[in-house]
Write an enzyme that holds these catalytic residues in place. Structure first.
Site, short mmCIF file in Angstrom:
data_model
loop_
_atom_site.label_atom_id
_atom_site.label_comp_id
_atom_site.label_asym_id
_atom_site.label_seq_id
_atom_site.Cartn_x
_atom_site.Cartn_y
_atom_site.Cartn_z
N CYS A 103 -17.47 -26.64 106.74
CA CYS A 103 -17.26 -28.06 106.42
C CYS A 103 -15.85 -28.47 106.80
O CYS A 103 -15.63 -29.53 107.40
CB CYS A 103 -17.52 -28.30 104.93
SG CYS A 103 -17.42 -30.04 104.46
N CYS A 201 -21.69 -27.84 97.44
CA CYS A 201 -22.12 -29.18 97.07
C CYS A 201 -23.62 -29.39 97.25
O CYS A 201 -24.24 -30.14 96.50
CB CYS A 201 -21.33 -30.23 97.85
SG CYS A 201 -21.59 -30.22 99.64
#
Length: 357
Positions: A103, A201
């Site tokens: 990410c 997440c």
């Protein structure tokens, strides 16, 4: 000429204080929250994620308090391709990936910096606990540990390039977490006491295997548990349920503790062994990125980490090809795992790193 910065704001206290500090340094700044996935992508309820509407509202509240324009950038397609797809493919190969590194690499820096440049902003700032400095002699940009070593996040930033480091602001690098919360309270931020997010997440319940099967649309088949000498112990539930070093959840009974020592995807086998069989002194890493130097020209003494919570260990590294490092530790290390990141340090400076093979 006025300096302009995009602040990546997650809704948490760290990125909020980073926004304040960048603004105080005289930058013309805007706050940006990245929409990375819809909860339906991950098969979870709408409320249960760090990318929730509450987080966006917290970030917007802080930006408004600072008189800072605020936007939401939709990067869901890129996040699915560069992070979620990579995560699933790694587990299918019997690896244990770190999606936060992907990410950072592909979304928060590459994609966000590209977007920032498109809208006329030179810098990107984040709330990571690490430091960026330029070497006055060589001109190279260096990545260094945060001064609060209990919060240091340099490990997850090892893939940053020279170009990205030259445009990156890390205003929390010289602060402790305690001081950051204090600054947030002093400035009346709504999230001053907000807990840090600990989960991946898109897998907030921690059930990676269930997520992978939902996402991939396939059921991973059971196969044999085998010993390091070929013994067959029973059946596993599918390779994605296991990672090197795992002891619990095997569903088998042994006279002594047994651990996952390896995953053989070709044979659909999970290899079990005793605790002492988990240790190894050498590893190979590929997909490497070097920061403090162009290349490693000979054997180099370093401290090395093989996972985020791993205490760095003395080792010797040799670059054995344009995209390969060979590391030999002074002492055998427990549960060196394919797919995790190897990160090398000289003192507080990140030499570079790669993906463990």
């Amino acid at each position: 000429m006025e300096k302009k910065a995009v602040i990546a704001m997650s809704g948490g206290v760290d990125s909020s204080v980073a926004a304040l500090l960048v603004q105080q340094c005289g930058y013309e700044a805007i706050g940006v929250t990245l929409k990375l996935h819809t909860n339906e992508d991950a098969g979870i309820s709408r409320e249960k994620t760090c990318c929730s509407l509450d987080d966006v509202n917290d970030a917007r509240s802080v930006a408004a308090r600072l008189g800072m324009p605020f936007y939401v950038f939709n990067f869901t397609d890129s996040f699915r391709q560069e992070v979620m797809d990579r995560f699933v493919r790694a587990y299918e190969r019997g690896e244990t990936p770190n999606p936060c590194i992907d990410c950072n690499r592909y979304i928060k820096f590459r994609k966000l910096m590209q977007r920032a440049r498109e809208i006329g902003y030179d810098y990107v700032a984040t709330g990571h606990y690490a430091r960026v400095e330029q070497d006055v002699e060589t001109g190279r940009w260096l990545l260094k540990k945060g001064l609060d070593h209990t919060k240091d996040q340099s490990y997850v930033l090892y893939s940053l390039t020279q170009g990205e480091l030259s445009r990156l602001l890390l205003p929390l690098g010289g602060l402790t977490k305690e001081r950051v919360r204090q600054i947030a309270e002093e400035n009346g931020f709504v999230n001053a006491k907000k807990h840090d997010s600990q989960d991946i997440c898109f897998v907030p319940d921690g059930d990676y295997a269930a997520f992978i099967e939902r996402y991939a649309g396939t059921k991973f088949q059971p196969g044999p548990f085998v010993g390091t000498h070929g013994e067959v112990y029973g059946k596993h539930r599918g390779i994605i349920h296991y990672t090197v070093g795992q002891r619990k959840g095997l569903g088998l009974s042994f006279p002594q503790p047994m651990y996952v020592c390896g995953i053989d995807t070709a044979r659909n086998e999970v290899v079990l062994g005793k605790h002492e069989e988990l240790f190894s002194r050498e590893l190979t890493a590929r997909d490497i990125n070097l920061i403090s130097r162009e290349m490693i020209s000979g054997p180099l003494r370093v401290k090395a980490k093989v996972r985020y919570r791993h205490a760095e260990q003395p080792a010797t590294v040799l670059q054995t090809g344009p995209d390969e490092l060979r590391v030999t530790f002074d002492e055998p290390q427990r549960a060196v795992t394919k797919g995790q990141a190897l990160v090398l340090y000289e003192g507080d400076t990140v030499v570079g790193g790669g993906t463990i093979q």
